[in-house]
Design a protein around this motif. Structure first.
Motif, mmCIF file in Angstrom:
data_model
loop_
_atom_site.group_PDB
_atom_site.id
_atom_site.type_symbol
_atom_site.label_atom_id
_atom_site.label_comp_id
_atom_site.label_asym_id
_atom_site.label_seq_id
_atom_site.Cartn_x
_atom_site.Cartn_y
_atom_site.Cartn_z
ATOM 1 N N UNK A 109 60.557 -22.540 -23.379
ATOM 2 C CA UNK A 109 60.560 -22.999 -24.774
ATOM 3 C C UNK A 109 59.169 -22.766 -25.362
ATOM 4 N N UNK A 110 59.109 -21.964 -26.430
ATOM 5 C CA UNK A 110 57.833 -21.592 -27.045
ATOM 6 C C UNK A 110 57.703 -22.289 -28.396
ATOM 7 N N UNK A 111 56.890 -23.331 -28.460
ATOM 8 C CA UNK A 111 56.679 -24.062 -29.713
ATOM 9 C C UNK A 111 55.852 -23.217 -30.679
ATOM 10 N N UNK A 112 56.319 -23.110 -31.899
ATOM 11 C CA UNK A 112 55.660 -22.290 -32.929
ATOM 12 C C UNK A 112 55.412 -20.857 -32.451
ATOM 13 N N UNK A 113 56.373 -20.362 -31.659
ATOM 14 C CA UNK A 113 56.364 -18.962 -31.207
ATOM 15 C C UNK A 113 55.120 -18.601 -30.385
ATOM 16 N N UNK A 114 54.548 -19.573 -29.684
ATOM 17 C CA UNK A 114 53.373 -19.297 -28.864
ATOM 18 C C UNK A 114 53.730 -18.352 -27.719
ATOM 19 N N UNK A 115 52.786 -17.480 -27.314
ATOM 20 C CA UNK A 115 53.074 -16.539 -26.215
ATOM 21 C C UNK A 115 53.446 -17.238 -24.913
ATOM 22 N N UNK A 116 52.774 -18.357 -24.624
ATOM 23 C CA UNK A 116 53.054 -19.097 -23.398
ATOM 24 C C UNK A 116 54.019 -20.226 -23.696
ATOM 25 N N UNK A 117 55.097 -20.286 -22.924
ATOM 26 C CA UNK A 117 56.114 -21.305 -23.148
ATOM 27 C C UNK A 117 56.174 -22.334 -22.040
ATOM 28 N N UNK A 118 56.917 -23.381 -22.289
ATOM 29 C CA UNK A 118 57.111 -24.449 -21.322
ATOM 30 C C UNK A 118 58.427 -24.212 -20.580
ATOM 31 N N UNK A 119 58.399 -24.035 -19.265
ATOM 32 C CA UNK A 119 59.646 -23.823 -18.519
ATOM 33 C C UNK A 119 60.560 -25.041 -18.613
ATOM 34 N N UNK A 120 61.838 -24.800 -18.937
ATOM 35 C CA UNK A 120 62.793 -25.906 -19.027
ATOM 36 C C UNK A 120 63.945 -25.760 -18.036
ATOM 37 N N UNK A 121 64.082 -24.580 -17.411
ATOM 38 C CA UNK A 121 65.221 -24.366 -16.515
ATOM 39 C C UNK A 121 64.937 -23.173 -15.609
ATOM 40 N N UNK A 122 65.321 -23.310 -14.339
ATOM 41 C CA UNK A 122 65.195 -22.198 -13.399
ATOM 42 C C UNK A 122 66.499 -22.028 -12.636
ATOM 43 N N UNK A 123 66.809 -20.775 -12.324
ATOM 44 C CA UNK A 123 68.050 -20.477 -11.624
ATOM 45 C C UNK A 123 67.837 -19.297 -10.686
ATOM 46 N N UNK A 124 68.369 -19.398 -9.493
ATOM 47 C CA UNK A 124 68.315 -18.311 -8.524
ATOM 48 C C UNK A 124 69.411 -17.297 -8.848
ATOM 49 N N UNK A 125 69.025 -16.057 -9.045
ATOM 50 C CA UNK A 125 69.972 -14.976 -9.311
ATOM 51 C C UNK A 125 70.148 -14.181 -8.022
ATOM 52 N N UNK A 126 71.337 -14.239 -7.442
ATOM 53 C CA UNK A 126 71.616 -13.542 -6.192
ATOM 54 C C UNK A 126 72.538 -12.360 -6.442
ATOM 55 N N UNK A 127 72.333 -11.294 -5.697
ATOM 56 C CA UNK A 127 73.191 -10.125 -5.841
ATOM 57 C C UNK A 127 73.149 -9.293 -4.569
ATOM 58 N N UNK A 128 74.217 -8.568 -4.333
ATOM 59 C CA UNK A 128 74.280 -7.649 -3.202
ATOM 60 C C UNK A 128 74.305 -6.227 -3.738
ATOM 61 N N UNK A 129 74.095 -5.269 -2.858
ATOM 62 C CA UNK A 129 74.056 -3.879 -3.292
ATOM 63 C C UNK A 129 75.428 -3.321 -3.662
ATOM 64 N N UNK A 130 76.501 -4.045 -3.306
ATOM 65 C CA UNK A 130 77.830 -3.581 -3.713
ATOM 66 C C UNK A 130 78.382 -4.347 -4.912
ATOM 67 N N UNK A 131 77.579 -5.243 -5.473
ATOM 68 C CA UNK A 131 77.994 -6.054 -6.626
ATOM 69 C C UNK A 131 78.376 -5.166 -7.821
ATOM 70 N N UNK A 132 77.482 -4.279 -8.206
ATOM 71 C CA UNK A 132 77.717 -3.420 -9.364
ATOM 72 C C UNK A 132 78.804 -2.377 -9.098
ATOM 73 N N UNK A 133 78.769 -1.657 -7.952
ATOM 74 C CA UNK A 133 79.871 -0.715 -7.681
ATOM 75 C C UNK A 133 81.245 -1.379 -7.705
ATOM 76 N N UNK A 134 81.349 -2.601 -7.155
ATOM 77 C CA UNK A 134 82.631 -3.312 -7.185
ATOM 78 C C UNK A 134 83.046 -3.652 -8.616
#
Length: 353
Positions: free
Chosen positions: A272-297
């Protein structure tokens, strides 16, 4: 590696699966042969789509579950020998510069030297942009509307990120996500009800909120309330206010051990970037997992939808819409003689109408 070609002169490539390899080769010599050592074992050969040296396709024709060992997906490994039947003379220099030679992290910014293979990655992005978009939506949980998706494509192509050694056909959606960070997501839609934690994080932020499934701002919500109270018209376009909600990927990409069935992963962060500041405050994190056959499938699933009469028209429209966004930035970088695979489909649709 996850892809193969039949001959050094073969255009393009195919993703490695047992069905695809045996369908293409029909178990014929020179692809299906045997080792020189005794006792002889099956040896399955093909061509590296980038350096044009030979590759061995491993983990084919295995007895699944042998010795209680989980089956592995088939994969390609360079075969550092001449293969006269495929007209391949081993080239050490080309092997040394091949991005498919070793396990390279998606985060590697080292440029790939093969312009022909870089073109293949770019062609895949144009041809399968709709699948890339769907994979992102289901993985991240955000709908990736036209403006956001176009902004990502523009950055990825104009900055030449498709030429990075770690960007492969099999990880293309996740490479697009990784290399186009700090994208503004206000106005996008949460793609399903499964992403409750993300919705809660947005609701609990200082300046943003949810309006149904759409990511909105408290600034716009207050304007809507004031307009309803005072019975005054609203602007034709939402006024999200002076603040910014964006996402970026962490620099570290963890490569899972495919032999153990481990997935690759990286971390998505909403800021979240208040007044469009370059540095923002983290509000949420999520692990993105994928395998090498994810896209081909996902590509194969998309093609199955294309073949169903009740889904074909809508699926084709998605393919053309996303493909045109990618092609608008990639066209001048590709050979003049090349055309996207959906252009003929679009022409057939127009003729039918």
């Amino acid at each position: 590696m996850d892809i193969f070609a039949l001959y050094p002169t073969s255009p393009g490539y195919d993703f490695i699966t047992e069905d695809t390899y045996f369908q293409k080769t029909q178990r014929r010599f020179p692809w299906a042969t045997h080792t020189k050592s005794l006792p002889k074992s099956p040896l399955y050969l093909a061509t590296c789509p980038e350096c044009k040296n030979a590759i061995e396709i491993r983990e084919l024709d295995r007895v699944r579950g042998e010795n209680e060992r989980a089956p592995m997906e088939p994969f390609g490994k360079h075969y550092q020998h001449n293969v006269p039947g495929l007209d391949i003379i081993y080239d050490q220099a080309k092997y040394d510069n091949c991005s498919l030679r070793a396990k390279v992290s998606l985060s590697s910014s080292e440029p790939r030297l093969s312009q022909a293979f870089n073109d293949e990655v770019l062609k895949l992005l144009v041809n399968e942009a709709a699948v890339v978009r769907e994979v992102l939506a289901t993985t991240v949980g955000i709908g990736f509307g036209d403006r956001l998706f176009e902004s990502m494509l523009k950055t990825f192509i104009e900055q030449g990120r498709y030429r990075c050694k770690g960007v492969m056909p099999s990880n293309l959606p996740f490479a697009l996500l990784y290399w186009t960070e700090s994208q503004w997501i206000t106005g996008q839609y949460i793609s399903s009800e499964k992403h409750v934690e993300m919705e809660c994080a947005i609701e609990n932020s200082l300046h943003f909120c949810m309006s149904g499934r759409q990511i909105s701002s408290k600034h716009w919500r207050d304007k809507q309330s004031a307009a309803a109270r005072d019975k005054t018209p609203l602007p034709s376009r939402p006024d999200w206010g002076p603040h910014r909600l964006a996402f970026f990927m962490g620099k570290r990409v963890v490569r899972g051990d495919e032999r153990k069935g481990e997935k690759n992963h990286m971390t998505l962060t909403l800021t979240e970037h208040t007044n469009n500041k370059p540095t923002g405050n983290p509000i949420y994190k999520k692990k993105i997992s994928y395998s090498n056959n994810h896209f081909p499938n996902a590509i194969r699933a998309f093609e199955r939808r294309m073949s169903k009469p009740e889904e074909a028209a809508e699926t084709l429209a998605k393919r053309i819409r996303a493909g045109k966004l990618a092609y608008s930035y990639a066209k001048h970088l590709l050979p003049d003689t090349w055309r996207p695979n959906w252009e003929d489909e679009e022409g057939a649709r127009l003729d039918a109408s």
